[in-house]
Design a protein around this motif. Structure first.
Motif, PDB file in Angstrom:
ATOM      1  N   HIS A 226       0.809  -1.220   0.000  1.00  0.00           N
ATOM      2  CA  HIS A 226       0.000   0.000   0.000  1.00  0.00           C
ATOM      3  C   HIS A 226       0.843   1.271   0.000  1.00  0.00           C
ATOM      4  O   HIS A 226       0.285   2.367  -0.103  1.00  0.00           O
ATOM      5  CB  HIS A 226      -0.912   0.026   1.229  1.00  0.00           C
ATOM      6  CG  HIS A 226      -1.765  -1.197   1.377  1.00  0.00           C
ATOM      7  ND1 HIS A 226      -2.763  -1.521   0.482  1.00  0.00           N
ATOM      8  CD2 HIS A 226      -1.764  -2.187   2.299  1.00  0.00           C
ATOM      9  CE1 HIS A 226      -3.345  -2.648   0.859  1.00  0.00           C
ATOM     10  NE2 HIS A 226      -2.754  -3.075   1.956  1.00  0.00           N
ATOM     11  N   GLY A 227       2.148   1.167   0.139  1.00  0.00           N
ATOM     12  CA  GLY A 227       2.990   2.356   0.184  1.00  0.00           C
ATOM     13  C   GLY A 227       3.066   2.940   1.594  1.00  0.00           C
ATOM     14  O   GLY A 227       2.718   2.298   2.583  1.00  0.00           O
ATOM     15  N   ARG A 228       3.505   4.186   1.712  1.00  0.00           N
ATOM     16  CA  ARG A 228       3.704   4.811   3.020  1.00  0.00           C
ATOM     17  C   ARG A 228       2.415   5.381   3.605  1.00  0.00           C
ATOM     18  O   ARG A 228       2.245   5.472   4.809  1.00  0.00           O
ATOM     19  CB  ARG A 228       4.745   5.924   2.899  1.00  0.00           C
ATOM     20  CG  ARG A 228       6.126   5.425   2.489  1.00  0.00           C
ATOM     21  CD  ARG A 228       7.116   6.558   2.431  1.00  0.00           C
ATOM     22  NE  ARG A 228       7.245   7.209   3.742  1.00  0.00           N
ATOM     23  CZ  ARG A 228       7.958   8.306   3.942  1.00  0.00           C
ATOM     24  NH1 ARG A 228       8.597   8.887   2.933  1.00  0.00           N
ATOM     25  NH2 ARG A 228       8.050   8.829   5.142  1.00  0.00           N
ATOM     26  N   LEU A 229       1.488   5.860   2.749  1.00  0.00           N
ATOM     27  CA  LEU A 229       0.187   6.388   3.194  1.00  0.00           C
ATOM     28  C   LEU A 229       0.342   7.546   4.182  1.00  0.00           C
ATOM     29  O   LEU A 229      -0.472   7.721   5.089  1.00  0.00           O
ATOM     30  CB  LEU A 229      -0.651   5.280   3.850  1.00  0.00           C
ATOM     31  CG  LEU A 229      -0.920   4.032   3.009  1.00  0.00           C
ATOM     32  CD1 LEU A 229      -1.694   3.007   3.830  1.00  0.00           C
ATOM     33  CD2 LEU A 229      -1.714   4.396   1.763  1.00  0.00           C
ATOM     34  N   ALA A 230       1.390   8.347   4.005  1.00  0.00           N
ATOM     35  CA  ALA A 230       1.679   9.411   4.977  1.00  0.00           C
ATOM     36  C   ALA A 230       0.529  10.418   5.080  1.00  0.00           C
ATOM     37  O   ALA A 230       0.133  10.803   6.186  1.00  0.00           O
ATOM     38  CB  ALA A 230       2.974  10.124   4.593  1.00  0.00           C
ATOM     39  N   ARG A 231      -0.003  10.843   3.955  1.00  0.00           N
ATOM     40  CA  ARG A 231      -1.064  11.857   3.998  1.00  0.00           C
ATOM     41  C   ARG A 231      -2.327  11.304   4.663  1.00  0.00           C
ATOM     42  O   ARG A 231      -2.927  11.964   5.509  1.00  0.00           O
ATOM     43  CB  ARG A 231      -1.391  12.330   2.584  1.00  0.00           C
ATOM     44  CG  ARG A 231      -2.553  13.305   2.528  1.00  0.00           C
ATOM     45  CD  ARG A 231      -2.825  13.803   1.126  1.00  0.00           C
ATOM     46  NE  ARG A 231      -1.737  14.631   0.629  1.00  0.00           N
ATOM     47  CZ  ARG A 231      -1.765  15.244  -0.549  1.00  0.00           C
ATOM     48  NH1 ARG A 231      -2.813  15.096  -1.354  1.00  0.00           N
ATOM     49  NH2 ARG A 231      -0.737  15.982  -0.947  1.00  0.00           N
ATOM     50  N   SER A 232      -2.711  10.092   4.327  1.00  0.00           N
ATOM     51  CA  SER A 232      -3.920   9.501   4.912  1.00  0.00           C
ATOM     52  C   SER A 232      -3.756   9.243   6.401  1.00  0.00           C
ATOM     53  O   SER A 232      -4.693   9.414   7.185  1.00  0.00           O
ATOM     54  CB  SER A 232      -4.265   8.192   4.192  1.00  0.00           C
ATOM     55  OG  SER A 232      -4.471   8.415   2.812  1.00  0.00           O
TER      56      SER A 232
END
Length: 294
Positions: A226-232
């Motif tokens: 899913h990747g890093r998803l930092a913003r979410s």
């Protein structure tokens, strides 16, 4: 409809009276009803008064136009400490009123709720045996108290919550919370979590038991998913920042298990009431408290 504290408290009072059955009491009816008590508690944290003594003094001087009766500090503390179950009922009722209740996204996470800062206080506290020592990786600090486990909608409306000893595993506590209230997570929903909830058993529980999909940042030792998803991930972090920065969660003042539970719920209720009222008044930022903090 006006967007200010008076309008919020009036709307919340009517909502509680209309949607939440009042507690049956034996004997003379109290001078301050349960609905008025919760409105008074919400006003306390929105106006930034962690101390009940300072709050009651301020309320007697500035808020007599909103409440037909205002108790003294001891009576207020006693009623508030016993209001935890009622607060939980009102929280769920409010959450069901916002449009994002029907969305296919839920946010989950946990955060420390410190209850003491010295060893002597820990030894004397009535929370001894319930609270415990834990470590907050986000701020690299040890604390003594509880962890707040929270399930919210995308804009931060609390859906379900609990307090647990920080020595318990995050996945185990969240599993128990969701299993008890499994009706709050529907099949097909996406549950957004952080790396602390990585685990085959927890993901299997969400997928097979609840029919939901777990989405979390990838760990360094696993393939890309899913990747890093930092913003979410900042959505739920912003909710905790509001609870601690604007609603004084870490200055709750609870000294007993019931007191900590009720005063944590008090902060969540203030946040939920503001979000619900912002939806009602079509405010552009649903988690904004600016209209209610003065």
């Amino acid at each position: 409809m006006k967007t200010n504290l008076d309008a919020l408290l009036a709307a919340l009072y009517v909502f509680i009276v209309d949607h939440v059955a009042p507690c049956r009491r034996i004997g003379r009816p109290p001078k301050l009803t349960d609905a008025e008590l919760l409105c008074l508690a919400v006003a306390q944290v929105l106006l930034g008064f962690p101390s009940a003594r300072h709050w009651i003094r301020f309320a007697h001087a500035r808020l007599p136009h909103l409440f037909r009766y205002l108790p003294q500090q001891s009576a207020y503390n006693k009623r508030l400490n016993a209001a935890g179950p009622l607060i939980s009922l009102v929280l769920e009722a409010l959450a069901r009123q916002v449009p994002t209740w029907h969305d296919n996204l839920r946010l989950i996470d946990s955060t420390p709720v410190p209850c003491a800062a010295s060893r002597e206080t820990v030894k004397r506290s009535e929370l001894n045996g319930h609270a415990g020592y834990g470590f907050c990786r986000s701020h690299s600090r040890f604390f003594w108290g509880f962890r707040l486990y929270l399930v919210t909608t995308a804009e931060g409306m609390p859906v379900r919550w609990c307090l647990a000893n920080p020595k318990l595993g995050e996945r185990e506590v969240m599993t128990a919370l969701l299993e008890r209230d499994h009706h709050l997570v529907r099949a097909g929903q996406v549950v957004l979590a952080d790396k602390g909830f990585a685990g085959k058993e927890f993901e299997t529980f969400l997928t097979e038991r609840l029919g939901a999909h777990l989405v979390r940042p990838d760990r360094k030792d696993e393939p890309d998913r899913h990747g890093r998803l930092a913003r979410s991930r900042q959505w739920i972090e912003a909710v905790f920042d509001t609870l601690k920065g604007q609603l004084s969660l870490e200055q709750h003042g609870g000294r007993t298990p019931a007191g900590v539970f009720a005063r944590t719920g008090q902060r969540l209720l203030a946040l939920a009431a503001a979000i619900w009222h912002n939806w009602t008044t079509n405010a552009p930022v649903k988690r904004s408290l600016i209209a209610y903090d003065h």
